[in-house]
Design a protein around this motif. Structure first.
Motif, PDB file in Angstrom:
ATOM      1  N   SER A 175       5.282 -27.420  29.526  1.00  0.00           N
ATOM      2  CA  SER A 175       5.704 -27.394  30.920  1.00  0.00           C
ATOM      3  C   SER A 175       6.528 -28.642  31.194  1.00  0.00           C
ATOM      4  O   SER A 175       6.050 -29.764  30.993  1.00  0.00           O
ATOM      5  CB  SER A 175       4.489 -27.352  31.852  1.00  0.00           C
ATOM      6  OG  SER A 175       4.895 -27.347  33.201  1.00  0.00           O
ATOM      7  N   TYR A 176       7.782 -28.441  31.651  1.00  0.00           N
ATOM      8  CA  TYR A 176       8.650 -29.565  31.969  1.00  0.00           C
ATOM      9  C   TYR A 176       8.264 -30.168  33.317  1.00  0.00           C
ATOM     10  O   TYR A 176       7.957 -29.442  34.269  1.00  0.00           O
ATOM     11  CB  TYR A 176      10.119 -29.137  31.993  1.00  0.00           C
ATOM     12  CG  TYR A 176      10.662 -28.848  30.620  1.00  0.00           C
ATOM     13  CD1 TYR A 176      11.057 -29.887  29.790  1.00  0.00           C
ATOM     14  CD2 TYR A 176      10.756 -27.548  30.150  1.00  0.00           C
ATOM     15  CE1 TYR A 176      11.550 -29.640  28.519  1.00  0.00           C
ATOM     16  CE2 TYR A 176      11.250 -27.286  28.874  1.00  0.00           C
ATOM     17  CZ  TYR A 176      11.641 -28.337  28.066  1.00  0.00           C
ATOM     18  OH  TYR A 176      12.109 -28.082  26.802  1.00  0.00           O
ATOM     19  N   GLU A 223       6.504 -23.930  36.248  1.00  0.00           N
ATOM     20  CA  GLU A 223       6.759 -23.145  35.040  1.00  0.00           C
ATOM     21  C   GLU A 223       5.974 -23.663  33.841  1.00  0.00           C
ATOM     22  O   GLU A 223       5.738 -24.860  33.718  1.00  0.00           O
ATOM     23  CB  GLU A 223       8.239 -23.210  34.658  1.00  0.00           C
ATOM     24  CG  GLU A 223       9.161 -22.504  35.598  1.00  0.00           C
ATOM     25  CD  GLU A 223      10.603 -22.515  35.108  1.00  0.00           C
ATOM     26  OE1 GLU A 223      10.856 -22.861  33.929  1.00  0.00           O
ATOM     27  OE2 GLU A 223      11.477 -22.186  35.910  1.00  0.00           O
ATOM     28  N   ALA A 224       5.620 -22.736  32.955  1.00  0.00           N
ATOM     29  CA  ALA A 224       5.056 -23.089  31.650  1.00  0.00           C
ATOM     30  C   ALA A 224       5.474 -22.005  30.666  1.00  0.00           C
ATOM     31  O   ALA A 224       5.625 -20.834  31.037  1.00  0.00           O
ATOM     32  CB  ALA A 224       3.543 -23.210  31.707  1.00  0.00           C
ATOM     33  N   HIS A 225       5.669 -22.414  29.424  1.00  0.00           N
ATOM     34  CA  HIS A 225       6.115 -21.499  28.379  1.00  0.00           C
ATOM     35  C   HIS A 225       5.150 -21.567  27.201  1.00  0.00           C
ATOM     36  O   HIS A 225       4.936 -22.650  26.640  1.00  0.00           O
ATOM     37  CB  HIS A 225       7.526 -21.877  27.898  1.00  0.00           C
ATOM     38  CG  HIS A 225       8.523 -21.925  28.998  1.00  0.00           C
ATOM     39  ND1 HIS A 225       8.988 -23.105  29.510  1.00  0.00           N
ATOM     40  CD2 HIS A 225       9.119 -20.940  29.700  1.00  0.00           C
ATOM     41  CE1 HIS A 225       9.851 -22.841  30.483  1.00  0.00           C
ATOM     42  NE2 HIS A 225       9.933 -21.532  30.619  1.00  0.00           N
ATOM     43  N   PHE A 226       4.573 -20.432  26.840  1.00  0.00           N
ATOM     44  CA  PHE A 226       3.742 -20.357  25.641  1.00  0.00           C
ATOM     45  C   PHE A 226       4.661 -20.334  24.433  1.00  0.00           C
ATOM     46  O   PHE A 226       5.617 -19.561  24.383  1.00  0.00           O
ATOM     47  CB  PHE A 226       2.865 -19.102  25.672  1.00  0.00           C
ATOM     48  CG  PHE A 226       1.753 -19.181  26.675  1.00  0.00           C
ATOM     49  CD1 PHE A 226       0.583 -19.862  26.369  1.00  0.00           C
ATOM     50  CD2 PHE A 226       1.886 -18.595  27.920  1.00  0.00           C
ATOM     51  CE1 PHE A 226      -0.446 -19.947  27.297  1.00  0.00           C
ATOM     52  CE2 PHE A 226       0.862 -18.674  28.855  1.00  0.00           C
ATOM     53  CZ  PHE A 226      -0.307 -19.353  28.545  1.00  0.00           C
ATOM     54  N   LEU A 227       4.376 -21.197  23.458  1.00  0.00           N
ATOM     55  CA  LEU A 227       5.288 -21.412  22.333  1.00  0.00           C
ATOM     56  C   LEU A 227       4.841 -20.787  21.023  1.00  0.00           C
ATOM     57  O   LEU A 227       5.657 -20.244  20.278  1.00  0.00           O
ATOM     58  CB  LEU A 227       5.490 -22.917  22.122  1.00  0.00           C
ATOM     59  CG  LEU A 227       6.000 -23.693  23.329  1.00  0.00           C
ATOM     60  CD1 LEU A 227       5.984 -25.185  23.035  1.00  0.00           C
ATOM     61  CD2 LEU A 227       7.386 -23.210  23.720  1.00  0.00           C
ATOM     62  N   SER A 236      -5.070 -18.436  32.597  1.00  0.00           N
ATOM     63  CA  SER A 236      -5.843 -18.741  33.809  1.00  0.00           C
ATOM     64  C   SER A 236      -5.843 -20.233  34.094  1.00  0.00           C
ATOM     65  O   SER A 236      -5.711 -20.658  35.243  1.00  0.00           O
ATOM     66  CB  SER A 236      -7.281 -18.243  33.668  1.00  0.00           C
ATOM     67  OG  SER A 236      -7.309 -16.846  33.615  1.00  0.00           O
ATOM     68  N   HIS A 237      -5.989 -21.037  33.045  1.00  0.00           N
ATOM     69  CA  HIS A 237      -5.990 -22.495  33.215  1.00  0.00           C
ATOM     70  C   HIS A 237      -4.650 -22.971  33.784  1.00  0.00           C
ATOM     71  O   HIS A 237      -4.621 -23.760  34.735  1.00  0.00           O
ATOM     72  CB  HIS A 237      -6.275 -23.193  31.890  1.00  0.00           C
ATOM     73  CG  HIS A 237      -6.254 -24.682  31.993  1.00  0.00           C
ATOM     74  ND1 HIS A 237      -7.363 -25.407  32.342  1.00  0.00           N
ATOM     75  CD2 HIS A 237      -5.235 -25.569  31.847  1.00  0.00           C
ATOM     76  CE1 HIS A 237      -7.033 -26.693  32.405  1.00  0.00           C
ATOM     77  NE2 HIS A 237      -5.744 -26.814  32.098  1.00  0.00           N
ATOM     78  N   GLU A 247      -3.493 -24.700  37.612  1.00  0.00           N
ATOM     79  CA  GLU A 247      -2.739 -25.943  37.792  1.00  0.00           C
ATOM     80  C   GLU A 247      -1.439 -25.713  38.568  1.00  0.00           C
ATOM     81  O   GLU A 247      -0.605 -26.604  38.651  1.00  0.00           O
ATOM     82  CB  GLU A 247      -2.412 -26.578  36.438  1.00  0.00           C
ATOM     83  CG  GLU A 247      -3.600 -27.186  35.749  1.00  0.00           C
ATOM     84  CD  GLU A 247      -3.192 -28.087  34.596  1.00  0.00           C
ATOM     85  OE1 GLU A 247      -1.983 -28.252  34.315  1.00  0.00           O
ATOM     86  OE2 GLU A 247      -4.103 -28.643  33.953  1.00  0.00           O
ATOM     87  N   GLY A 248      -1.259 -24.513  39.102  1.00  0.00           N
ATOM     88  CA  GLY A 248      -0.077 -24.228  39.906  1.00  0.00           C
ATOM     89  C   GLY A 248       1.110 -23.698  39.138  1.00  0.00           C
ATOM     90  O   GLY A 248       2.220 -23.618  39.668  1.00  0.00           O
ATOM     91  N   LYS A 249       0.903 -23.325  37.886  1.00  0.00           N
ATOM     92  CA  LYS A 249       1.992 -22.754  37.081  1.00  0.00           C
ATOM     93  C   LYS A 249       2.091 -21.264  37.430  1.00  0.00           C
ATOM     94  O   LYS A 249       1.321 -20.449  36.943  1.00  0.00           O
ATOM     95  CB  LYS A 249       1.732 -22.922  35.585  1.00  0.00           C
ATOM     96  CG  LYS A 249       1.307 -24.302  35.140  1.00  0.00           C
ATOM     97  CD  LYS A 249       2.378 -25.327  35.318  1.00  0.00           C
ATOM     98  CE  LYS A 249       1.912 -26.664  34.776  1.00  0.00           C
ATOM     99  NZ  LYS A 249       2.673 -27.763  35.285  1.00  0.00           N
ATOM    100  N   THR A 250       3.016 -20.931  38.301  1.00  0.00           N
ATOM    101  CA  THR A 250       3.142 -19.553  38.770  1.00  0.00           C
ATOM    102  C   THR A 250       4.141 -18.739  37.958  1.00  0.00           C
ATOM    103  O   THR A 250       4.124 -17.510  38.007  1.00  0.00           O
ATOM    104  CB  THR A 250       3.572 -19.524  40.253  1.00  0.00           C
ATOM    105  OG1 THR A 250       4.794 -20.262  40.386  1.00  0.00           O
ATOM    106  CG2 THR A 250       2.504 -20.147  41.135  1.00  0.00           C
ATOM    107  N   ASP A 251       5.017 -19.399  37.213  1.00  0.00           N
ATOM    108  CA  ASP A 251       6.022 -18.726  36.395  1.00  0.00           C
ATOM    109  C   ASP A 251       5.689 -18.987  34.937  1.00  0.00           C
ATOM    110  O   ASP A 251       6.049 -20.018  34.377  1.00  0.00           O
ATOM    111  CB  ASP A 251       7.418 -19.241  36.742  1.00  0.00           C
ATOM    112  CG  ASP A 251       8.534 -18.518  35.996  1.00  0.00           C
ATOM    113  OD1 ASP A 251       8.243 -17.556  35.251  1.00  0.00           O
ATOM    114  OD2 ASP A 251       9.697 -18.930  36.151  1.00  0.00           O
TER     115      ASP A 251
END
Length: 113
Positions: free
Chosen positions: A42-43, A49-53, A79-80, A84-88
């Motif tokens: 997550s940048y 935003e967060a991206h599963f890698l 879910s975690h 933390e507010g990562k909606t995208d």
């Protein structure tokens, strides 16, 4: 599930005006259950935003596949991040532009393939 979060900075050398050619600050999340881990990034400048890698099993890392999105570890990691507010949320599939959206229940659209 064990959750690790580490802050990383990838930047060029500073120039005379103390600026950078490039500067990326991000958190890497590692979600682990037994011998399996899922990594996400997550940048800092895109906190929603967060991206599963990738996924690692028994010490071997590999690209995520559709079936991984249905695993309990992936669901708990998702879910975690949402807490933390990562909606995208997106995952690196290698198809199209490389990333696909994750719905609240797992993969969005057709999970086959």
């Amino acid at each position: 599930m064990k959750v690790e979060r580490t802050r990383h900075v990838d930047a060029s050398e500073q120039d005379e005006s103390e600026g950078y050619d490039y500067y990326y600050e991000y958190d890497i999340y590692l979600f682990t259950d037994g011998s399996t881990s899922v990594a996400a990034r997550s940048y800092v400048d895109e906190p929603h935003e967060a991206h599963f890698l990738s996924i690692e099993e028994h010490g071997r890392s590999r690209t995520l596949v559709d079936a991984d999105l249905k695993r309990s570890l992936f669901q708990a990691a998702q879910s975690h991040l949402r807490s933390e507010g990562k909606t995208d949320l997106r995952w690196l599939s290698g198809r199209g532009d490389g990333y696909e959206p994750v719905s609240a229940g797992g993969a969005e659209g057709d999970a086959g393939g």
